[in-house]
Design an enzyme around this catalytic site. Structure first.
Site, PDB file in Angstrom:
ATOM      1  N   ASP A 177      56.608  28.991  22.325  1.00  0.00           N
ATOM      2  CA  ASP A 177      56.711  28.590  23.723  1.00  0.00           C
ATOM      3  C   ASP A 177      57.822  27.563  23.927  1.00  0.00           C
ATOM      4  OD1 ASP A 177      55.114  26.760  22.228  1.00  0.00           O
ATOM      5  OD2 ASP A 177      54.512  25.794  24.096  1.00  0.00           O
ATOM      6  N   GLU A 178      58.298  27.516  25.148  1.00  0.00           N
ATOM      7  CA  GLU A 178      59.202  26.467  25.635  1.00  0.00           C
ATOM      8  C   GLU A 178      60.418  26.245  24.734  1.00  0.00           C
ATOM      9  OE1 GLU A 178      56.043  23.787  28.200  1.00  0.00           O
ATOM     10  OE2 GLU A 178      56.297  23.274  26.076  1.00  0.00           O
ATOM     11  N   VAL A 179      61.013  27.328  24.259  1.00  0.00           N
ATOM     12  CA  VAL A 179      62.262  27.217  23.505  1.00  0.00           C
ATOM     13  C   VAL A 179      63.377  26.847  24.491  1.00  0.00           C
ATOM     14  CG1 VAL A 179      63.950  28.427  22.074  1.00  0.00           C
ATOM     15  CG2 VAL A 179      61.498  28.902  21.797  1.00  0.00           C
TER      16      VAL A 179
END
Length: 597
Positions: free
Chosen positions: A371-373
């Site tokens: 997530d949230e790269v």
């Protein structure tokens, strides 16, 4: 007139009492109105019709003993029967639940109201003397759930007016759930240190879960959550029929999990040397969960949320601690795994080949994050040669290696929704996608043909509404973020109260074909604003509400009955040592109908 009013009040109360406060609510329950008693001398008889094994477990008041060698291996039994041991352990917990915790439901009746059967009636009244638990193939699965939940978790429970009691299940997990339901049916008597009772015999329950995956996601990396705290969480989860504990075991802020092949990772990446989970700690928690029918599995979040690795190996992390952090990360400190690095690939190989096989001893799942790269970490927007496609190709290589190692140990992988919906990675067909942002994301994943976990932040994030975790850099001139300026808005507001959690319907608008791909869901306990001191009140009883939706399939309109059932579960959890939050003020519980509008 006063006495007439009193008669009417008592009559109203008796006629409107819920017949049972079971949580989660069974799928099918029929009952009568007779009283049956139970005492600590109750025995367990275990029958495995699949292998023709039968045993009796008879606890004594001053201890526990084998009855006539009944739990010793019988002739022809050459291997250990783990399912039998799990059932025996569940029975012992049920005895403690009934007799040691001694729940007397005074809080749910008017003051001076006589709600218990006469204790003098118990001596010659029907007693449950033996609970017979039989493992046998069941053909009672509810049709609408077939294909979405394991038949191993189904059970049937009978208690007759004469005290005959039995549970039938396909496997030990269903038996464990049935035993917990059995325990919830009984109350302690205020005038006896030994006797318990139920007042709705005969009871017949046919029960099975709607979803195979019913989980709590517990973050142990933002603030210190000790193994003993996780054990307490598991005990409460067991009473709600959860079957998965997802440990979010690493993040940018700290790395609390000891990896023997990488000793510096936790030694330098944890907040303190006293805040590390050893391999023995992890094994203890996972085995404790298994005995309660709960699979404890791990998440190592990659390639983002990895800055804590920089404490021991800074060369592996791009843009570590870069400022302003808000440009490069969802939370400080900034930093992600370096792309295109042979050292990163070697690190991941060592890490996962150490951790995944240990996880595989007790779990069939492993979560790889995703997530949230943040593409700005890798220069997107500042270097014309960097494109999202180039970043995607490098992220794909990292994830491919991780998937390959997980597959080697027969692990079903789970990743967050962004890897599919934002980065469009090629994922193994059996990978489960965990959605968190909205029901729209859930529908998008289903349209791509992947199995999915739900748990939208709009309803099932337990950390929301407790203020933000950052301060304005210049208090006299606060920036544009409303969370850092008056009136200082809450992080992911509003707070999700238990009724909000109960109103979440993950199946809304989905076709039967899409529903078939839903593995289940998880309620999320992130810990930016929670630590071990406040954990119980943040989780309970709100997480239990999610458990009922996961068991029954969808929430229903909240009624006073729902409130009272949840409040009773809360009282039982408190007796377990769980500092669960209040459901409703006592006056409302004592005066049914008095707080409805």
């Amino acid at each position: 007139m006063a006495s007439l009013w009193g008669f009417c009040l008592v009559h109203f109360f008796l006629c409107t009492l819920p017949v049972t406060a079971l949580w989660p609510q069974p799928r099918n329950l029929t009952h009568g109105a007779s009283t049956v008693w139970i005492s600590p001398s109750v025995q367990l008889r275990f029958v495995d019709e699949r292998s023709a094994l039968s045993h009796v477990w008879r606890p004594l008041r001053d201890g526990i003993q084998y009855f006539l060698g009944g739990l010793l291996p019988s002739q022809g039994e050459k291997k250990h029967n783990a399912e039998r041991d799990d059932v025996v352990a569940a029975f012992e917990r049920a005895r403690e639940f009934i007799f040691n915790h001694r729940f007397v439901p005074r809080k749910f009746y008017p003051r001076n109201f006589t709600f218990e059967p006469g204790i003098d009636e118990s001596e010659n009244a029907p007693h449950v003397k033996t609970l017979i638990v039989t493992l046998t193939p069941l053909k009672c699965a509810i049709a609408e759930n077939r294909g979405r939940a394991s038949s191993d978790e189904a059970y049937q429970l009978w208690i007759s007016e004469s005290g005959n009691a039995s549970i039938t299940a396909s496997g030990s997990r269903g038996a464990i759930y049935g035993i917990d339901t059995f325990a919830q049916l009984f109350y302690a008597h205020s005038l006896s240190v030994t006797e318990g009772y139920l007042s709705i015999a005969p009871v017949h329950i046919v029960d099975s879960p709607a979803f195979d995956h019913r989980g709590v996601n517990l973050d142990i990396s933002r603030n210190w959550i000790a193994p003993t705290d996780a054990i307490r969480v598991l005990e409460a989860m067991a009473h709600c029929k959860f079957n998965k504990l997802h440990l979010h075991a690493s993040d940018a802020q700290s790395w609390p999990l000891d990896i023997p092949s990488l000793p510096g990772l936790a030694a330098k990446g944890a907040y303190d040397s006293s805040q590390i989970w050893s391999p023995e700690d992890l094994r203890w928690v996972q085995r404790h969960g298994r005995l309660r029918g709960i699979e404890v599995y791990l998440e190592i979040d990659i390639p983002g949320h990895t800055t804590s690795v920089a404490a021991s190996q800074p060369e592996l992390i791009a843009s570590a601690y870069r400022e302003p952090w808000i440009t490069y990360a969802a939370e400080p400190p900034a930093g992600q795994l370096t792309l295109g690095s042979a050292d990163v690939m070697a690190f991941l190989k060592t890490l996962l080949n150490d951790l995944v096989p240990r996880n595989a001893e007790v779990s069939s799942h492993f979560h790889l994050g995703g997530d949230e790269v943040n593409a700005h970490v890798y220069g997107l927007g500042s270097d014309s040669s960097v494109t999202k496609d180039k970043i995607r190709a490098q992220v794909q290589k990292i994830m491919d290696q991780a998937f390959a190692i997980a597959s080697k140990y027969k692990q079903t992988t789970i990743v967050w929704e962004e890897l599919l919906l934002e980065w469009n990675l090629t994922l193994p067909s059996n990978t489960i996608i965990q959605t968190w942002r909205s029901n729209e994301a859930l529908a998008q994943v289903l349209a791509r043909g992947h199995r999915v976990l739900f748990g939208a932040s709009t309803h099932w994030y337990l950390d929301c509404g407790h203020g933000a975790w950052f301060d304005p850099a210049t208090p006299e001139r606060p920036g544009p973020d409303p969370r850092a300026s008056p009136p200082y808005m809450d992080q992911c507001a509003p707070y999700k109260n238990w009724r909000t959690i109960y109103s979440y319907n993950p199946l809304e608008g989905l076709s039967p074909k899409q529903r078939h791909l839903i593995a289940g869901g998880e309620v999320h306990m992130w810990t930016e604003m929670t630590d071990a001191v406040t954990l119980d009140g943040m989780l309970w009883p709100r997480a239990a509400v999610a458990a009922e939706i996961l068991w029954t399939g969808t929430g229903t309109p909240v009624s006073e009955d729902t409130t009272r059932r949840l409040a009773e579960l809360r009282e039982r959890l408190v007796l377990e040592g769980v500092k669960a939050g209040v459901v409703q003020m006592e006056w409302c519980l004592r005066n049914k109908g008095g707080c409805t509008v």
